[in-house]
Write a protein that holds these residues in place. Structure first.
Motif, mmCIF file in Angstrom:
data_model
loop_
_atom_site.group_PDB
_atom_site.id
_atom_site.type_symbol
_atom_site.label_atom_id
_atom_site.label_comp_id
_atom_site.label_asym_id
_atom_site.label_seq_id
_atom_site.Cartn_x
_atom_site.Cartn_y
_atom_site.Cartn_z
ATOM 1 N N ARG A 421 -4.895 -9.148 6.002
ATOM 2 C CA ARG A 421 -6.073 -8.331 5.662
ATOM 3 C C ARG A 421 -5.909 -6.895 6.162
ATOM 4 O O ARG A 421 -6.237 -5.936 5.454
ATOM 5 N N ALA A 422 -5.403 -6.725 7.384
ATOM 6 C CA ALA A 422 -5.248 -5.383 7.948
ATOM 7 C C ALA A 422 -4.203 -4.568 7.190
ATOM 8 O O ALA A 422 -4.375 -3.356 6.985
ATOM 9 N N THR A 423 -3.134 -5.207 6.758
ATOM 10 C CA THR A 423 -2.055 -4.483 6.083
ATOM 11 C C THR A 423 -2.410 -4.160 4.641
ATOM 12 O O THR A 423 -2.154 -3.044 4.161
ATOM 13 N N THR A 424 -2.982 -5.117 3.929
ATOM 14 C CA THR A 424 -3.333 -4.857 2.532
ATOM 15 C C THR A 424 -4.399 -3.769 2.408
ATOM 16 O O THR A 424 -4.372 -2.962 1.465
ATOM 17 N N SER A 425 -5.318 -3.691 3.351
ATOM 18 C CA SER A 425 -6.330 -2.630 3.307
ATOM 19 C C SER A 425 -5.699 -1.267 3.526
ATOM 20 O O SER A 425 -6.098 -0.277 2.910
ATOM 21 N N LEU A 426 -4.689 -1.182 4.390
ATOM 22 C CA LEU A 426 -3.995 0.084 4.641
ATOM 23 C C LEU A 426 -3.244 0.565 3.405
ATOM 24 O O LEU A 426 -3.209 1.766 3.104
ATOM 25 N N LEU A 427 -2.647 -0.379 2.660
ATOM 26 C CA LEU A 427 -1.839 -0.034 1.491
ATOM 27 C C LEU A 427 -2.633 -0.059 0.189
ATOM 28 O O LEU A 427 -2.052 0.070 -0.894
ATOM 29 N N LYS A 428 -3.959 -0.224 0.336
ATOM 30 C CA LYS A 428 -4.841 -0.245 -0.849
ATOM 31 C C LYS A 428 -4.466 -1.374 -1.817
ATOM 32 O O LYS A 428 -4.447 -1.203 -3.041
ATOM 33 N N LEU A 429 -4.180 -2.552 -1.237
ATOM 34 C CA LEU A 429 -3.899 -3.755 -2.010
ATOM 35 C C LEU A 429 -4.974 -4.791 -1.708
ATOM 36 O O LEU A 429 -5.574 -4.767 -0.640
ATOM 37 N N SER A 430 -5.184 -5.722 -2.619
ATOM 38 C CA SER A 430 -6.119 -6.807 -2.353
ATOM 39 C C SER A 430 -5.369 -7.992 -1.742
ATOM 40 O O SER A 430 -4.175 -8.186 -2.000
ATOM 41 N N THR A 431 -6.091 -8.773 -0.945
ATOM 42 C CA THR A 431 -5.483 -9.958 -0.338
ATOM 43 C C THR A 431 -5.036 -10.938 -1.406
ATOM 44 O O THR A 431 -3.960 -11.535 -1.303
ATOM 45 N N ARG A 432 -5.843 -11.095 -2.448
ATOM 46 C CA ARG A 432 -5.481 -12.001 -3.539
ATOM 47 C C ARG A 432 -4.205 -11.537 -4.232
ATOM 48 O O ARG A 432 -3.338 -12.338 -4.568
#
Length: 458
Positions: A421-432
């Motif tokens: 969750r922390a990494t995908t939010s930084l890279l503007k990606l969704s967890t799904r």
């Protein structure tokens, strides 16, 4: 050289390094058990728990300084890079010497043997073994500081290969010492120190040829203000501390709650299970190295694509390796330990699951840990590890090693949720989007890697 080619070279070198480390863990078990009793081997593991933690760590300051050095290499002058590196290495050497003095005082003043419940090794042998391993760990950390210099020279893979050669050297030398000279724990620890020193000297020579020599002027007044990186490093220190709690801390928990013999059972099962983690981490260090060189806002899309690609490759590699381990791990284990340690299938399957989960969050955490955006990862890991230790103590008293292993699985599952969750939010990606990417077979990536290797061989 393109980022992809550097990743391939770095990953290849990291694979060699991880193979060397895994080989060291795997081969040293039968080598030492062939000459030592299970109880003596268990005492060796207890004494080496703290030094091994320091060998894994960089005291935080090293990671923060390495990331800053990478930033300067991409944005500032060569003079600034050389000056920072020299003062950075001198400061780290000073800190290591001070820390070794603390180790010496602790070993002399504290009842190490009584605290660890040692009955075979004498207090003097325990102290000498501990100090030799501690000094070897500090030399290893200073060697990692030199690898930071190779990182900015785009030769990160060379530093990894030097460390891999050292690991193989320790295996071979330990074999000869134990089989032909019946080496004691003190002598094996001294050997470890000697090989670490050779690794360090080799990196110094290579950096001299690259016009990026380290400095040993520990008393010289410095121009660079390194204190801010020490503050950043304090947070980074939570990462190796959390690893110590989740790895070496569990060794102590098992030893004090279940006994020294149970330490040998737990550690051997965990060593074999962590082969999956080793495979998943093949791209971790190269990805972390590149993340430090891609810190601009316009680099975020490329960094996201790179993470998705490498995550997909390592996920499927772990599946490919995990299935044979699950099916045939017991057969290998019995031959590996000479049948002197009982194979416990439920324990192995639990630790294998934990290793798989650890690999997943390790690759995702590389982006933040390589660019000084580490806060949610390191604090989360620290808190989760403390809770995990408490849970291990509770469950260990009830069902022994199986309870401790269950706490490891739950801790790594929590880290997967947090890190992704922390990494995908930084890279503007969704967890799904990230999870969907993981389960997609990496057909295109395998083809590209195949073409690259084919060109290199041709």
């Amino acid at each position: 050289m393109s980022v992809f080619r550097r990743i391939i070279k770095g990953s290849g070198a990291n694979a060699v390094t991880l193979t060397a480390k895994t080989s060291e863990q795997l081969f040293l078990v039968p080598i030492l058990l062939s000459a030592w009793s299970v109880d003596l081997y268990g005492e060796w593991l207890l004494i080496s728990a703290i030094p091994v933690y320091f060998a894994m760590s960089d005291l935080g300051f090293l990671q923060a300084g390495s990331n800053e050095l990478a930033r300067r290499a991409s944005q500032e002058s060569e003079e600034n890079v050389v000056r920072f590196f020299r003062e950075f290495t001198a400061a780290f050497t000073s800190w290591s010497l001070l820390l070794f003095l603390v180790f010496c005082l602790a070993a002399i003043l504290l009842p190490l043997s009584r605290w660890l419940h040692l009955s075979i090794l004498s207090p003097r042998e325990a102290t000498l073994t501990f100090l030799a391993l501690a000094l070897a760990a500090l030399v290893s950390m200073n060697n990692a500081a030199l690898v930071a210099g190779l990182r900015v020279r785009k030769l990160f893979h060379i530093g990894l290969l030097i460390r891999a050669a050292g690991a193989y050297g320790r295996i071979i030398a330990t074999f000869f010492l134990v089989f032909f000279y019946s080496a004691t724990p003190v002598e094996v620890a001294m050997l470890n120190l000697a090989v670490r020193c050779i690794e360090y000297a080799t990196c110094v020579v290579v950096l001299q040829t690259l016009s990026l020599p380290p400095s040993f002027a520990i008393l010289k007044r410095r121009q660079e203000k390194l204190f801010p990186y020490m503050l950043i490093g304090l947070e980074f220190m939570l990462m190796p501390l959390a690893y110590a709690l989740s790895l070496q801390g569990l060794t102590v928990v098992v030893g004090t709650i279940v006994g020294a013999a149970a330490v040998a059972v737990f550690s051997t099962h965990r060593t074999l299970a962590r082969m999956v983690t080793t495979v998943l981490q093949m791209f971790v260090r190269p990805l972390r190295a590149e993340a430090g060189l891609l810190q601009r806002d316009e680099d975020i899309p490329a960094l996201g694509r790179l993470l998705m690609r490498l995550s997909r490759i390592t996920f499927w590699m772990s599946v490919t390796m995990g299935i044979p381990l699950m099916l045939f791990g017991g057969i290998f284990f019995r031959y590996w330990t000479h049948g002197r340690v009982d194979y416990v299938m439920p324990l192995f399957l639990l630790l294998l699951s934990a290793s798989f989960l650890e690999g997943l969050w390790s690759i995702a955490s590389s982006i933040r840990l390589g660019s000084n955006k580490h806060r949610p990862i390191v604090w989360g890991f620290f808190v989760i590890s403390i809770v995990g230790i408490a849970l291990a103590v509770l469950l260990g008293k009830i069902i022994g090693n199986l309870g401790v292993a269950s706490s490891v699985v739950l801790s790594n599952l929590a880290m997967c949720v947090l890190t992704i969750r922390a990494t995908t939010s930084l890279l503007k990606l969704s967890t799904r989007q990230y999870l969907g990417n993981l389960v997609t077979p990496p057909v295109d990536e395998i083809r590209k890697m195949g073409r690259f290797l084919k060109r290199k061989i041709a």
